[in-house]
Scaffold this motif. Structure first.
Motif, short mmCIF file in Angstrom:
data_model
loop_
_atom_site.label_atom_id
_atom_site.label_comp_id
_atom_site.label_asym_id
_atom_site.label_seq_id
_atom_site.Cartn_x
_atom_site.Cartn_y
_atom_site.Cartn_z
N GLY A 213 150.59 23.77 -17.94
CA GLY A 213 151.80 24.16 -17.22
C GLY A 213 151.55 24.10 -15.72
N ALA A 214 150.39 24.59 -15.32
CA ALA A 214 150.08 24.64 -13.89
C ALA A 214 150.04 23.22 -13.31
N THR A 215 149.52 22.29 -14.09
CA THR A 215 149.48 20.91 -13.59
C THR A 215 150.87 20.35 -13.43
N ALA A 216 151.73 20.72 -14.39
CA ALA A 216 153.08 20.18 -14.34
C ALA A 216 153.93 20.91 -13.31
N GLY A 217 153.45 22.07 -12.85
CA GLY A 217 154.20 22.89 -11.90
C GLY A 217 154.52 22.11 -10.63
N ASN A 218 155.40 22.69 -9.83
CA ASN A 218 155.87 22.00 -8.63
C ASN A 218 156.39 20.63 -9.05
N ASN A 219 157.37 20.71 -9.87
CA ASN A 219 157.92 19.55 -10.59
C ASN A 219 158.01 18.30 -9.72
N ASP A 220 157.34 17.28 -10.17
CA ASP A 220 157.32 16.01 -9.46
C ASP A 220 158.44 15.10 -9.94
N ASP A 221 159.43 15.72 -10.61
CA ASP A 221 160.52 14.96 -11.21
C ASP A 221 160.04 14.15 -12.40
N ARG A 382 167.60 22.74 -1.13
CA ARG A 382 166.25 22.20 -1.21
C ARG A 382 165.50 22.42 0.11
N GLU A 383 166.20 22.12 1.21
CA GLU A 383 165.59 22.27 2.53
C GLU A 383 165.13 23.72 2.76
N LEU A 384 165.94 24.68 2.37
CA LEU A 384 165.63 26.07 2.69
C LEU A 384 164.75 26.75 1.65
N LEU A 385 164.87 26.37 0.39
CA LEU A 385 164.16 27.13 -0.65
C LEU A 385 162.95 26.42 -1.25
N GLU A 386 162.97 25.09 -1.29
CA GLU A 386 161.84 24.43 -1.95
C GLU A 386 160.49 24.74 -1.28
N PRO A 387 160.45 24.88 0.06
CA PRO A 387 159.16 25.21 0.69
C PRO A 387 158.55 26.51 0.19
N LEU A 388 159.36 27.39 -0.41
CA LEU A 388 158.83 28.67 -0.90
C LEU A 388 157.79 28.46 -2.00
N VAL A 389 157.85 27.33 -2.68
CA VAL A 389 156.85 27.05 -3.72
C VAL A 389 155.46 27.00 -3.08
N ALA A 390 155.38 26.34 -1.93
CA ALA A 390 154.08 26.24 -1.25
C ALA A 390 153.79 27.51 -0.43
N GLU A 391 154.84 28.13 0.10
CA GLU A 391 154.65 29.24 1.04
C GLU A 391 154.30 30.56 0.37
N THR A 392 154.65 30.71 -0.91
CA THR A 392 154.36 31.98 -1.59
C THR A 392 153.50 31.68 -2.82
N GLY A 393 152.92 32.72 -3.38
CA GLY A 393 152.13 32.53 -4.60
C GLY A 393 152.93 32.85 -5.84
N VAL A 394 154.22 33.08 -5.68
CA VAL A 394 154.98 33.59 -6.82
C VAL A 394 156.20 32.75 -7.20
N VAL A 395 156.52 31.73 -6.41
CA VAL A 395 157.60 30.83 -6.80
C VAL A 395 156.95 29.61 -7.44
N ALA A 396 157.07 29.52 -8.75
CA ALA A 396 156.34 28.47 -9.47
C ALA A 396 157.05 27.14 -9.42
N GLU A 397 158.37 27.18 -9.31
CA GLU A 397 159.09 25.91 -9.35
C GLU A 397 160.47 26.05 -8.74
#
Ligand SMILES: *Cc1c(COP(=O)(O)O)cnc(C)c1O
Length: 488
Positions: A213-221, A382-397
């Motif tokens: 799951g972790a590998t698939a996380g941060n969905n690459d489409d 996407r512009e405002l929320l997608e960066p939260l995946v990288a910026e926090t440790g709790v937004v998985a996708e």
């Protein structure tokens, strides 16, 4: 671009100022008094996301009885896509109200029913002759699709999927995956419903519990081998399930092109196509439940268009009548006409007020602006929320399409679901006048379903509130670098 987007909202409606405004705390004193009265009169069996009483709604705004103006990221669960007080809907429904409210289409007919059917036959995916049946609720559409598929195939079983949601009636509740709140204590359930794996890229059903799951996380489409692998593994599992029960015992397989209540799960690319092939191979009716994702929500009229897959039967409801209850079953003429005369219907099925509302909805989609709005909404979110995946440790996708978008909260590395964070973030948004909804098997997903007519300004304001709430709540949570090693 910004101009055309905001003017679309302005021309559609606009007797309420399109800005957030807090006159009291949320909920305010009048809402609280009304809620107490409600508790004395209304069953507790109905949950409430936010106990605020609405006085008016328009564009992207819900105005409550205390004078607060909330930003609407819910659209009444993907219903009021063209606005909760759309002028054309109002005009058409009012004109129909003066003519007649009801005849029952099974007793005497009216033309709008045929016109709604005609539009759906022309626009629903599938290059084949179609017929349409109208009903009132989504659950009714699902139930009738099952009736039609059984009647046409002479088979009984229905294949459904993990994380599916199809309604709250007895049959559709049984088809729904999640136990609490949908099924709990409501059994026994109808027989002949079989559940198969879905192709959730973040949480693949057949993958080892951790790691994959972790590998698939941060969905690459899913363009990567990982995404393709998820679809292939799920399809192999689906076929095994069919074979286990005997594929020719299945009348239908019912799938949401993007799963709604189950967590806004976009199936791994190739999964829908694969289901199409399995349905063809075994003579099973493929039912595409577009009740939440359809009618422009994802930036195309139907979400299944993204995969170029057409169901033999496609279901619409929710946004179809912009809040006036209407649902539809649209499918291959041969299937739809296989039912004996008199076998389908319902007192209110395709009510004339609802048909007029749907005709106004179809007009609204004519010039393509609303679909462009849905795509513009995705860009901004996407512009405002997608960066939260990288910026926090709790937004998985961050996932979804068009104006059907979601954030899944889970610990980095382990993917342990964090519904607690969703509750906290939602509460902060609600207090500040931004109505968000949650969903998902674990209740750990915040989903966004703004009306397609929301202005970009209002959208950004609401998203800033949500973004800040997530950042504030995520502080004090283990950072992403810290989390992974501690579970290694
Ligand atoms: C909401 C929903 C239904 C049920 O619709 P109701 O009008 O609530 O009966 C069915 N399928 C999907 C995908 C839905 O989102």
């Amino acid at each position: 671009m910004t101009d055309s987007r905001s003017s679309a909202a302005a021309t559609a409606l606009s007797y309420l100022p399109q800005s957030r405004h807090l006159a009291t705390i949320i909920p305010g004193p009048r809402s609280s008094a009304l809620h107490r009265e409600r508790q004395e009169q209304v069953t507790d069996g109905f949950g409430t996301v936010l106990p605020v009483f609405i006085d008016r709604a328009d564009g992207g705004i819900l105005q409550d009885v205390d004078g607060n103006r909330l930003i609407d990221f819910a659209s009444g669960i993907a219903v009021t896509s063209i606005g909760a007080s759309n002028r054309r809907v109002g005009e058409r429904v009012a004109a129909q109200l003066e003519r007649f409210t009801h005849t029952c289409f099974m007793v005497t007919e009216y033309e709008s029913f045929t016109q709604v059917a005609k539009w759906l036959n022309e626009h629903v995916p599938g290059d084949f002759e179609k017929r349409t049946a109208l009903f009132s609720t989504g659950a009714e559409a699902v139930e009738n699709a099952v009736k039609i598929a059984r009647s046409a195939t002479g088979r009984s079983r229905v294949l459904v999927f993990d994380e599916a949601y199809h309604g709250r009636s007895l049959m559709t509740m049984a088809m729904t995956a999640k136990e609490n709140p949908y099924r709990l204590n409501f059994g026994p359930f109808p027989n002949e419903i079989v559940r198969a794996a879905s192709a959730n890229p973040l949480r693949p059903a057949n993958a080892p519990a951790s790691g994959a799951g972790a590998t698939a996380g941060n969905n690459d489409d899913g363009a990567s081998p990982a995404g393709a692998g998820v679809a292939a593994a799920a399809l192999a599992s689906v076929e095994a399930t069919l074979l286990e029960h005997g594929p020719d015992s299945f009348a239908a397989m019912v799938i949401e092109p993007i799963q709604g209540e189950g967590g806004f799960v976009v199936p791994a690319p190739g999964f829908l196509k694969g289901l199409r092939s399995l349905a063809d191979k075994y003579g099973i009716v493929l039912v595409m439940d577009e009740i939440q994702a359809g009618m422009g929500r994802t930036g195309t009229l139907f979400a299944s268009e993204y995969e170029g897959v057409a169901g033999d039967i496609t279901l619409t409801a929710k946004a179809l009548g912009d809040g006036v209850p209407l649902s539809a079953v649209t499918g291959r003429a041969g299937l739809m006409n296989a039912v004996h005369a008199g076998g389908l219907g319902g007192t209110y099925a395709g009510n004339p007020l609802a048909c007029e509302a749907a005709l106004a909805v179809f007009e609204a989609f004519e010039d393509g602006t609303l679909l462009a709005n849905a795509q513009a909404i995705e860009e901004t979110v996407r512009e405002l929320l997608e960066p939260l995946v990288a910026e926090t440790g709790v937004v998985a996708e961050f996932r979804g399409r068009g104006a059907m978008l979601a954030l899944e909260f889970a610990d980095r590395g382990t993917l342990e679901p964090r519904p607690d964070l969703v509750r906290e973030v939602s509460a902060r948004c609600h207090q500040q006048g931004v109505l968000t909804l949650s969903c998902g098997t674990y209740g750990n997903v915040i989903r966004l379903l703004p009306p397609l007519v929301i202005s970009q300004e209002l959208l950004r304001d609401g998203l800033q509130v949500l973004r800040q709430a997530i950042i504030d709540v995520a502080v004090g949570q283990p950072a992403r670098e810290d989390t992974a090693p501690s579970f290694a």
